[in-house]
Enzyme design. Structure first.
Site, PDB file in Angstrom:
ATOM      1  CG  ASP A 145      -2.020   1.025   1.165  1.00 42.77           C
ATOM      2  OD1 ASP A 145      -2.348   1.462   0.045  1.00 42.77           O
ATOM      3  OD2 ASP A 145      -2.534   1.418   2.222  1.00 42.77           O
ATOM      4  CB  CYS A 209     -22.075   2.188   2.469  1.00 42.37           C
ATOM      5  SG  CYS A 209     -20.905   3.581   2.421  1.00 42.37           S
ATOM      6  CB  CYS A 259     -19.075  -9.062   4.023  1.00 46.29           C
ATOM      7  SG  CYS A 259     -18.645 -10.273   2.749  1.00 46.29           S
TER       8      CYS A 259
END
Length: 364
Positions: A145, A209, A259
């Site tokens: 990253d 979200c 999830c």
């Protein structure tokens, strides 16, 4: 020496070394990512990267590993689980409870321990060293990253999982609670096959979200994402989004908590990601009381350190404002006012917003 390498045997050795170093899985991807370029370009053209200027600065170079590191012919991808070793089987329920308590502060699970950049980079380098010992001089570069790399694309192409509708990598046996890292090499290792997607018609991540940042399957507008707003964004948080942030002061895990595949999430094998006591289950007022020296001490070696004290206070001010909306006691308003005069202009603006919130009607 390379002419006599048994590529498949070497890949098996790499997988063994990776497990010894704490990685959950490794794969090998090709460097031709040309088919991913149109999606990347559309994302940039839409401005979904927000103020992350480095995204547009590198442009399509992110999809061209051989341009980033000349000589690269393969990318070794790696994932490492990060749930703390003492994580309860009911961890998702616990996290939802925390999010529902406006007095508490919520720090994204990945950030409660040691900075993953440091952990993965060192262990990927150790993997590269073992590989060089086996094959001789090796052209390579390690990434975590930390450069223009299409991590999710490489991970999904090499079989570490598939791209979920929230754009994170998902694995049937590990969910999404893991970090990704890459090792660019000039060695033509055998490729590992990609994973089949298993999201189907599920859209739980999109629906949950808080800011509706997942604007379409596999497409996130970072400008609305709470992780972006509380970490990458160095300016004011848009006023219309502040009430939606709740008590999330660093990152957001909602799309992962909801999830279904994360019922299979695995805990870390390394102690590095064990939660620090100060970040395990903190109260907002406890963190708001920190001065800069306390912040720097508590976040030494932590990914949180990178946002700095000003953004930390900004995020806390928003969360405290939301606590006031939920019926927080007068001590919260007093704590905000006590810090107002000494605050930077950015933080003061968020304090003023918090103080202007109507008192909630709910029990705190």
């Amino acid at each position: 020496m390379r002419d006599h390498i048994d590529g498949h045997r070497l890949l098996q050795q790499l997988q063994e070394w990776a497990r010894e170093l704490g990685f959950s899985q490794i794969g090998v991807a090709d460097v031709d990512l040309s088919s991913a370029e149109p999606h990347l370009q559309r994302w940039l053209d839409n401005g979904f990267h927000g103020a992350m200027a480095y995204m547009s600065a590198h442009g399509l170079k992110r999809a061209r590993p051989a341009e980033l590191v000349p000589g690269t012919v393969r990318v070794i991808t790696a994932r490492m689980n990060y749930l703390p070793r003492d994580t309860s089987p009911a961890w998702r329920h616990i996290e939802w409870q925390r999010l529902d308590d406006p007095a508490r502060a919520t720090v994204s699970l990945y950030a409660r321990g040691r900075d993953y950049h440091k952990v993965l980079r060192a262990r990927l380098q150790a993997l590269a060293d073992r590989l060089a010992d086996a094959v001789g001089p090796l052209g390579h570069r390690v990434f975590t990253d930390s450069a223009p790399v299409l991590e999710v694309e490489l991970a999904s192409r090499s079989g570490l999982g598939w791209r979920g509708k929230h754009t994170l990598v998902l694995d049937r046996d590990a969910g999404s609670m893991f970090f990704l890292g890459e090792l660019f090499v000039d060695l033509p290792l055998p490729l590992t096959p990609p994973s089949e997607p298993h999201c189907g018609r599920c859209r739980a991540c999109m629906d949950v979200c808080p800011t509706q940042a997942i604007v379409a399957p596999y497409l996130v507008d970072a400008r609305r994402c709470i992780a972006y707003l509380t970490i990458e964004n160095d300016g004011p948080i848009p006023t219309e989004l502040r009430p939606l942030i709740g008590n999330r002061i660093y990152g957001c895990d909602d799309c992962q908590l909801v999830c279904p595949w994360n019922k299979f999430a695995q805990t870390a094998t390394l102690p590095d990601f064990d939660a620090r006591p100060a970040l395990q289950d903190p109260m907002l007022l406890q963190l708001w009381a920190w001065d800069e020296a306390q912040f720097l001490k508590a976040t030494e070696g932590s990914p949180i350190r990178r946002i700095g004290y000003q953004r930390w206070q900004r995020n806390l001010a928003v969360a405290l404002g939301n606590a006031l909306r939920a019926g927080a006691p007068a001590v919260v308003r007093q704590a905000l006012m006590a810090r107002r005069d000494e605050a930077t202009p950015l933080v003061r603006e968020h304090i003023d917003w918090a103080l202007a919130q109507p008192e909630g009607a709910h029990d705190f």
